[in-house]
Motif scaffolding. Structure first.
Motif, PDB file in Angstrom:
ATOM      1  N   VAL A 171       0.870  -1.171   0.000  1.00 24.89           N
ATOM      2  CA  VAL A 171       0.000   0.000   0.000  1.00 24.89           C
ATOM      3  C   VAL A 171       0.911   1.225   0.000  1.00 24.89           C
ATOM      4  N   SER A 172       0.674   2.133  -0.940  1.00 29.64           N
ATOM      5  CA  SER A 172       1.582   3.273  -1.120  1.00 29.64           C
ATOM      6  C   SER A 172       0.813   4.584  -1.132  1.00 29.64           C
ATOM      7  N   LEU A 173       1.451   5.625  -0.613  1.00 29.93           N
ATOM      8  CA  LEU A 173       0.943   6.994  -0.700  1.00 29.93           C
ATOM      9  C   LEU A 173       1.880   7.763  -1.617  1.00 29.93           C
ATOM     10  N   VAL A 174       1.336   8.353  -2.686  1.00 28.61           N
ATOM     11  CA  VAL A 174       2.172   9.057  -3.658  1.00 28.61           C
ATOM     12  C   VAL A 174       1.696  10.498  -3.824  1.00 28.61           C
ATOM     13  N   ASN A 175       2.586  11.328  -4.343  1.00 27.21           N
ATOM     14  CA  ASN A 175       2.273  12.719  -4.647  1.00 27.21           C
ATOM     15  C   ASN A 175       1.385  12.776  -5.888  1.00 27.21           C
ATOM     16  N   PHE A 176       0.350  13.617  -5.831  1.00 23.67           N
ATOM     17  CA  PHE A 176      -0.569  13.730  -6.963  1.00 23.67           C
ATOM     18  C   PHE A 176       0.136  14.146  -8.250  1.00 23.67           C
ATOM     19  N   ALA A 177       1.027  15.090  -8.127  1.00 23.19           N
ATOM     20  CA  ALA A 177       1.605  15.720  -9.310  1.00 23.19           C
ATOM     21  C   ALA A 177       2.516  14.812 -10.110  1.00 23.19           C
TER      22      ALA A 177
ATOM     23  N   LYS B  44       5.566  10.573  -7.003  1.00 26.70           N
ATOM     24  CA  LYS B  44       6.676  10.283  -6.093  1.00 26.70           C
ATOM     25  C   LYS B  44       6.138   9.686  -4.791  1.00 26.70           C
ATOM     26  N   VAL B  45       6.777   8.613  -4.326  1.00 27.34           N
ATOM     27  CA  VAL B  45       6.311   7.891  -3.151  1.00 27.34           C
ATOM     28  C   VAL B  45       6.561   8.706  -1.877  1.00 27.34           C
ATOM     29  N   ILE B  46       5.505   8.880  -1.082  1.00 22.72           N
ATOM     30  CA  ILE B  46       5.600   9.551   0.219  1.00 22.72           C
ATOM     31  C   ILE B  46       5.770   8.519   1.333  1.00 22.72           C
ATOM     32  N   ARG B  47       4.932   7.477   1.301  1.00 20.77           N
ATOM     33  CA  ARG B  47       5.038   6.350   2.228  1.00 20.77           C
ATOM     34  C   ARG B  47       4.730   5.073   1.472  1.00 20.77           C
ATOM     35  N   ASP B  48       5.337   3.978   1.903  1.00 14.29           N
ATOM     36  CA  ASP B  48       5.169   2.703   1.218  1.00 14.29           C
ATOM     37  C   ASP B  48       5.229   1.589   2.260  1.00 14.29           C
ATOM     38  N   PHE B  49       4.136   0.809   2.383  1.00 16.21           N
ATOM     39  CA  PHE B  49       4.071  -0.235   3.404  1.00 16.21           C
ATOM     40  C   PHE B  49       3.868  -1.600   2.763  1.00 16.21           C
ATOM     41  N   GLN B  50       4.401  -2.633   3.405  1.00 16.20           N
ATOM     42  CA  GLN B  50       4.049  -4.021   3.104  1.00 16.20           C
ATOM     43  C   GLN B  50       3.173  -4.514   4.244  1.00 16.20           C
ATOM     44  N   ILE B  51       1.926  -4.893   3.926  1.00  9.40           N
ATOM     45  CA  ILE B  51       0.971  -5.344   4.931  1.00  9.40           C
ATOM     46  C   ILE B  51       0.984  -6.874   4.963  1.00  9.40           C
ATOM     47  N   PRO B  52       1.476  -7.505   6.025  1.00  7.42           N
ATOM     48  CA  PRO B  52       1.530  -8.975   6.087  1.00  7.42           C
ATOM     49  C   PRO B  52       0.143  -9.599   5.932  1.00  7.42           C
TER      50      PRO B  52
ATOM     51  N   LEU C  22     -11.503 -10.938   3.663  1.00 12.35           N
ATOM     52  CA  LEU C  22     -11.174 -10.166   4.855  1.00 12.35           C
ATOM     53  C   LEU C  22     -11.043  -8.679   4.545  1.00 12.35           C
ATOM     54  N   ILE C  23     -11.305  -7.854   5.552  1.00  9.02           N
ATOM     55  CA  ILE C  23     -11.008  -6.430   5.509  1.00  9.02           C
ATOM     56  C   ILE C  23      -9.880  -6.161   6.497  1.00  9.02           C
ATOM     57  N   PHE C  24      -8.846  -5.477   6.042  1.00 11.31           N
ATOM     58  CA  PHE C  24      -7.714  -5.125   6.891  1.00 11.31           C
ATOM     59  C   PHE C  24      -7.858  -3.664   7.332  1.00 11.31           C
ATOM     60  N   GLN C  25      -7.621  -3.409   8.613  1.00 13.17           N
ATOM     61  CA  GLN C  25      -7.552  -2.053   9.144  1.00 13.17           C
ATOM     62  C   GLN C  25      -6.120  -1.812   9.607  1.00 13.17           C
ATOM     63  N   CYS C  26      -5.492  -0.762   9.068  1.00 16.13           N
ATOM     64  CA  CYS C  26      -4.081  -0.503   9.357  1.00 16.13           C
ATOM     65  C   CYS C  26      -3.870   0.983   9.635  1.00 16.13           C
ATOM     66  N   GLY C  27      -2.793   1.305  10.318  1.00 19.00           N
ATOM     67  CA  GLY C  27      -2.437   2.690  10.563  1.00 19.00           C
ATOM     68  C   GLY C  27      -1.916   3.346   9.304  1.00 19.00           C
ATOM     69  N   ALA C  28      -2.386   4.552   9.012  1.00 21.86           N
ATOM     70  CA  ALA C  28      -1.974   5.237   7.792  1.00 21.86           C
ATOM     71  C   ALA C  28      -0.578   5.848   7.901  1.00 21.86           C
TER      72      ALA C  28
ATOM     73  N   ASP D  33       2.067   4.325   9.862  1.00 23.88           N
ATOM     74  CA  ASP D  33       3.106   3.299   9.992  1.00 23.88           C
ATOM     75  C   ASP D  33       2.758   1.978   9.316  1.00 23.88           C
ATOM     76  N   GLY D  34       1.524   1.833   8.820  1.00 20.59           N
ATOM     77  CA  GLY D  34       1.117   0.592   8.162  1.00 20.59           C
ATOM     78  C   GLY D  34       0.877  -0.562   9.106  1.00 20.59           C
ATOM     79  N   LYS D  35       0.905  -0.316  10.422  1.00 20.88           N
ATOM     80  CA  LYS D  35       0.729  -1.388  11.399  1.00 20.88           C
ATOM     81  C   LYS D  35      -0.693  -1.940  11.343  1.00 20.88           C
ATOM     82  N   LEU D  36      -0.800  -3.274  11.320  1.00 24.22           N
ATOM     83  CA  LEU D  36      -2.099  -3.930  11.287  1.00 24.22           C
ATOM     84  C   LEU D  36      -2.816  -3.725  12.612  1.00 24.22           C
ATOM     85  N   GLN D  37      -4.020  -3.169  12.568  1.00 26.73           N
ATOM     86  CA  GLN D  37      -4.797  -2.889  13.767  1.00 26.73           C
ATOM     87  C   GLN D  37      -5.889  -3.929  14.014  1.00 26.73           C
ATOM     88  N   ALA D  38      -6.519  -4.406  12.934  1.00 20.28           N
ATOM     89  CA  ALA D  38      -7.604  -5.380  13.079  1.00 20.28           C
ATOM     90  C   ALA D  38      -7.924  -6.001  11.727  1.00 20.28           C
ATOM     91  N   LYS D  39      -8.607  -7.150  11.769  1.00 20.16           N
ATOM     92  CA  LYS D  39      -9.136  -7.801  10.579  1.00 20.16           C
ATOM     93  C   LYS D  39     -10.621  -8.092  10.800  1.00 20.16           C
TER      94      LYS D  39
END
Length: 217
Positions: free
Chosen positions: A67-73, A76-84, A109-115, A117-123
């Motif tokens: 899951v990645s957060l990129v700049n609109f323009a 460019k990657v702002i944050r990039d996570f691998q969700i186990p 499944l639905i994954f809930q993660c922190g935006a 740090d990408g930490k898994l919070q719940a499923k």
């Protein structure tokens, strides 16, 4: 609240879909422009926020999905996570508490993660999972016209894990160790708006509207 009440509440407002006359829909030809490449090879979920554009990738690497957060323009990657455990992601959104909600479609499944740090919070188990079927009048399958930016990935299997035995969880929630929810195809699109989660479920041809503060807790 019992599990069956959870599913009943999630589907309570769903109405039978009216047949659509596909031939009556006007089509037009437009030129497709590629703004930039996705950070990974199979973008399959988008969500705009004030920070930028979130992208959920449908392919997993070493048992985790990106899951990645990129700049609109410029992309460019702002944050990039691998969700186990995230597999075949299809649709994602971000809530008012800065949590990511992601459909892990084929695992139900639905994954809930922190935006941040990408930490898994719940499923959670996806409501309305089931087999895909076709109806009379459905349009034929089609692909996007641009040439794929990445080569196709080999299909891999997925095992079923065990939850933590004896632990009491809120309605609809499953253990963080779970690798599968209800059998069948799950969510295909997701949006958070005004405190509610909207989840498109292809097998049911419905959009489920869920209050995560009451149904998921």
């Amino acid at each position: 609240m019992k599990r069956r009440e959870f599913f009943g509440l999630a589907a309570a407002s769903a109405m039978s879909a009216a047949p659509i006359d596909v031939k009556s829909i006007k089509s037009r030809s437009v030129k497709v422009e590629i703004a930039y490449k996705s950070p990974h090879t199979a973008p399959n979920g988008l969500q705009t926020t004030k920070e930028g554009l979130w992208i959920a990738d449908a392919r997993s690497t070493d048992g985790a999905g990106y899951v990645s957060l990129v700049n609109f323009a410029d992309g460019k990657v702002i944050r990039d996570f691998q969700i186990p455990g995230l597999s075949d992601a299809s649709g994602m959104t971000v809530d008012a508490s800065d949590s990511l909600w992601i459909n892990s479609t084929h695992s139900g499944l639905i994954f809930q993660c922190g935006a941040q740090d990408g930490k898994l919070q719940a499923k959670y188990a996806i409501p309305g999972c089931g087999p895909i079927y076709r109806l009379k009048g459905d349009p034929p399958a089609a692909r996007s016209p641009p040439t794929p930016a990445y080569p196709p990935a080999a299909q891999t299997g997925q095992g079923r894990g065990r939850g933590r035995g004896g632990q009491t969880l809120p309605p609809g929630q499953v253990a963080l160790t779970a690798t599968n929810g209800p059998s069948g195809e799950g969510g295909q699109g997701m949006e958070y708006r005004d405190g509610l989660l909207y989840i498109a479920i292809l097998p049911r041809r419905r959009v489920y509207v869920i209050d995560p503060n009451t149904v998921f807790s």
